[in-house]
Design an enzyme around this catalytic site. Structure first.
Site, PDB file in Angstrom:
ATOM      1  N   HIS A   1      42.580  37.978  44.233  1.00  0.00           N
ATOM      2  CA  HIS A   1      41.238  37.867  44.803  1.00  0.00           C
ATOM      3  C   HIS A   1      41.379  37.264  46.183  1.00  0.00           C
ATOM      4  O   HIS A   1      42.230  36.388  46.387  1.00  0.00           O
ATOM      5  CB  HIS A   1      40.354  36.943  43.945  1.00  0.00           C
ATOM      6  CG  HIS A   1      39.105  36.547  44.669  1.00  0.00           C
ATOM      7  ND1 HIS A   1      37.996  37.360  44.703  1.00  0.00           N
ATOM      8  CD2 HIS A   1      38.804  35.473  45.455  1.00  0.00           C
ATOM      9  CE1 HIS A   1      37.061  36.777  45.462  1.00  0.00           C
ATOM     10  NE2 HIS A   1      37.533  35.640  45.923  1.00  0.00           N
TER      11      HIS A   1
ATOM     12  N   THR B   1      40.282  47.172  47.199  1.00  0.00           N
ATOM     13  CA  THR B   1      40.035  46.828  45.795  1.00  0.00           C
ATOM     14  C   THR B   1      40.668  47.862  44.857  1.00  0.00           C
ATOM     15  O   THR B   1      41.253  47.508  43.838  1.00  0.00           O
ATOM     16  CB  THR B   1      38.510  46.776  45.553  1.00  0.00           C
ATOM     17  OG1 THR B   1      37.931  45.903  46.525  1.00  0.00           O
ATOM     18  CG2 THR B   1      38.196  46.283  44.160  1.00  0.00           C
TER      19      THR B   1
ATOM     20  N   GLU C   1      33.433  29.696  48.252  1.00  0.00           N
ATOM     21  CA  GLU C   1      34.421  29.817  47.174  1.00  0.00           C
ATOM     22  C   GLU C   1      35.425  28.666  47.210  1.00  0.00           C
ATOM     23  O   GLU C   1      35.828  28.166  46.155  1.00  0.00           O
ATOM     24  CB  GLU C   1      35.139  31.166  47.277  1.00  0.00           C
ATOM     25  CG  GLU C   1      34.219  32.335  46.937  1.00  0.00           C
ATOM     26  CD  GLU C   1      34.871  33.700  47.096  1.00  0.00           C
ATOM     27  OE1 GLU C   1      34.198  34.701  46.813  1.00  0.00           O
ATOM     28  OE2 GLU C   1      36.064  33.766  47.496  1.00  0.00           O
TER      29      GLU C   1
ATOM     30  N   ARG D   1      48.291  45.352  46.861  1.00  0.00           N
ATOM     31  CA  ARG D   1      47.716  46.189  45.806  1.00  0.00           C
ATOM     32  C   ARG D   1      48.336  47.592  45.817  1.00  0.00           C
ATOM     33  O   ARG D   1      48.458  48.211  44.770  1.00  0.00           O
ATOM     34  CB  ARG D   1      46.194  46.230  45.945  1.00  0.00           C
ATOM     35  CG  ARG D   1      45.547  44.915  45.476  1.00  0.00           C
ATOM     36  CD  ARG D   1      44.116  44.803  45.931  1.00  0.00           C
ATOM     37  NE  ARG D   1      43.396  43.708  45.293  1.00  0.00           N
ATOM     38  CZ  ARG D   1      42.171  43.326  45.647  1.00  0.00           C
ATOM     39  NH1 ARG D   1      41.547  43.949  46.637  1.00  0.00           N
ATOM     40  NH2 ARG D   1      41.579  42.327  45.027  1.00  0.00           N
TER      41      ARG D   1
ATOM     42  N   LYS E   1      45.618  36.562  40.246  1.00  0.00           N
ATOM     43  CA  LYS E   1      44.886  36.727  38.996  1.00  0.00           C
ATOM     44  C   LYS E   1      45.876  36.795  37.818  1.00  0.00           C
ATOM     45  O   LYS E   1      47.097  36.834  38.022  1.00  0.00           O
ATOM     46  CB  LYS E   1      43.984  37.964  39.114  1.00  0.00           C
ATOM     47  CG  LYS E   1      42.928  37.769  40.249  1.00  0.00           C
ATOM     48  CD  LYS E   1      41.723  38.688  40.151  1.00  0.00           C
ATOM     49  CE  LYS E   1      41.967  40.078  40.585  1.00  0.00           C
ATOM     50  NZ  LYS E   1      40.695  40.821  40.931  1.00  0.00           N
TER      51      LYS E   1
ATOM     52  N   PHE F   1      31.484  46.941  35.060  1.00  0.00           N
ATOM     53  CA  PHE F   1      32.805  46.337  34.884  1.00  0.00           C
ATOM     54  C   PHE F   1      32.747  44.821  34.694  1.00  0.00           C
ATOM     55  O   PHE F   1      33.783  44.176  34.513  1.00  0.00           O
ATOM     56  CB  PHE F   1      33.713  46.686  36.078  1.00  0.00           C
ATOM     57  CG  PHE F   1      33.223  46.191  37.420  1.00  0.00           C
ATOM     58  CD1 PHE F   1      33.484  44.905  37.858  1.00  0.00           C
ATOM     59  CD2 PHE F   1      32.482  47.032  38.258  1.00  0.00           C
ATOM     60  CE1 PHE F   1      33.051  44.448  39.096  1.00  0.00           C
ATOM     61  CE2 PHE F   1      32.036  46.586  39.507  1.00  0.00           C
ATOM     62  CZ  PHE F   1      32.309  45.288  39.924  1.00  0.00           C
TER      63      PHE F   1
HETATM   64  P1  IDP Z   1      37.522  42.531  45.700  1.00  0.00           P
HETATM   65  O1  IDP Z   1      38.295  41.750  44.666  1.00  0.00           O
HETATM   66  O2  IDP Z   1      38.417  43.472  46.453  1.00  0.00           O
HETATM   67  O3  IDP Z   1      36.688  41.670  46.605  1.00  0.00           O
HETATM   68  P2  IDP Z   1      35.025  43.280  44.369  1.00  0.00           P
HETATM   69  O4  IDP Z   1      34.236  44.515  44.659  1.00  0.00           O
HETATM   70  O5  IDP Z   1      34.472  41.981  44.838  1.00  0.00           O
HETATM   71  O6  IDP Z   1      36.519  43.498  44.912  1.00  0.00           O
HETATM   72  O7  IDP Z   1      35.220  43.236  42.801  1.00  0.00           O
HETATM   73  C1  IDP Z   1      35.774  42.083  42.188  1.00  0.00           C
HETATM   74  C2  IDP Z   1      36.855  42.501  41.219  1.00  0.00           C
HETATM   75  O8  IDP Z   1      36.234  43.222  40.146  1.00  0.00           O
HETATM   76  C3  IDP Z   1      37.898  43.467  41.770  1.00  0.00           C
HETATM   77  O9  IDP Z   1      38.970  42.827  42.431  1.00  0.00           O
HETATM   78  C4  IDP Z   1      38.368  44.177  40.524  1.00  0.00           C
HETATM   79  O10 IDP Z   1      39.337  43.389  39.812  1.00  0.00           O
HETATM   80  C5  IDP Z   1      37.102  44.237  39.693  1.00  0.00           C
HETATM   81  N1  IDP Z   1      36.413  45.527  39.849  1.00  0.00           N
HETATM   82  C6  IDP Z   1      35.614  45.913  40.860  1.00  0.00           C
HETATM   83  N2  IDP Z   1      35.151  47.139  40.672  1.00  0.00           N
HETATM   84  C7  IDP Z   1      35.685  47.554  39.498  1.00  0.00           C
HETATM   85  C8  IDP Z   1      35.576  48.772  38.737  1.00  0.00           C
HETATM   86  O11 IDP Z   1      34.887  49.727  39.106  1.00  0.00           O
HETATM   87  N3  IDP Z   1      36.290  48.812  37.573  1.00  0.00           N
HETATM   88  C9  IDP Z   1      37.058  47.784  37.124  1.00  0.00           C
HETATM   89  N4  IDP Z   1      37.167  46.626  37.803  1.00  0.00           N
HETATM   90  C10 IDP Z   1      36.492  46.520  38.969  1.00  0.00           C
HETATM   91 MG    MG Z   2      35.036  40.538  46.162  1.00  0.00          MG
END
Ligand code: IDP
Ligand code: MG
Length: 150
Positions: free
Chosen positions: A115, A91, A126, A102, A9, A57
């Site tokens: 991601h 995450t 995707e 991370r 990213k 978010f």
């Molecule tokens: P992932 O990337 O680990 O699959 P997801 O739940 O799919 O996580 O969320 C997508 C992206 O959105 C995360 O990687 C993160 O950058 C962002 N994100 C998710 N939850 C939050 C939050 O509570 N605050 C800020 N950013 C968030």
């Molecule tokens: Mg995700």
């Protein structure tokens, strides 16, 4: 053979971590299928993150992913989806396992570097969203038999 979409990213690109991410995936034994360095349009960002629309978010997430170029890649291997998610870590970086990307390089969810697809089905979707079929390279590595059991 499973395939999964990986994005370095904008924070990872800005911080010079494309090589670190790529190197860890190569070291793990995964095989690169496709890669491109690209700006992400708002339309692509919204399609990719459609599942998160309406969440608190979401707007910040769209701004984040479109704020600078990303390195988009497809990686394959046995259990590639789970393996790559494990290499990335949870995450929330403060819950990511020590040794994961991370954990080692991030502090906040909104700047968590990468991601990776979260299921085989989403991986296929995707990959199709980010890459044209002609951009995916099927190939064999000389050491595949020492990494892949079958
Ligand atoms: P992932 O990337 O680990 O699959 P997801 O739940 O799919 O996580 O969320 C997508 C992206 O959105 C995360 O990687 C993160 O950058 C962002 N994100 C998710 N939850 C939050 C939050 O509570 N605050 C800020 N950013 C968030
Ligand atoms: Mg995700």
């Amino acid at each position: 053979m499973e395939r999964t979409l990986v994005l370095v990213k904008p924070d990872g690109v800005q911080r010079g971590l494309i090589g670190e991410v790529t190197s860890r995936l190569e070291r793990r034994g995964l095989r690169l299928v496709a890669a491109k360095f690209m700006a992400v349009s708002r339309e692509l960002a919204e399609t990719h993150y459609a599942i998160h629309k309406g969440k608190a978010f979401y707007d910040g997430l769209i701004l984040y992913i479109t704020s600078a170029p990303v390195m988009a890649m497809v990686w394959e291997g046995p259990n590639a989806v789970a393996a790559v998610r494990q290499t990335m870590g949870s995450t929330r970086p403060t819950e990511a396992a020590p040794g994961s990307l991370r954990h080692d390089f991030a502090l906040e969810m909104g700047r968590n570097l990468t991601h990776a697809s979260d299921s085989v089905e989403n991986g296929d979707q995707e990959v199709a969203l980010w890459f044209k079929a002609g951009e995916l390279i099927s190939w064999e590595r000389s050491n595949d038999k020492w990494i892949f059991e079958k």
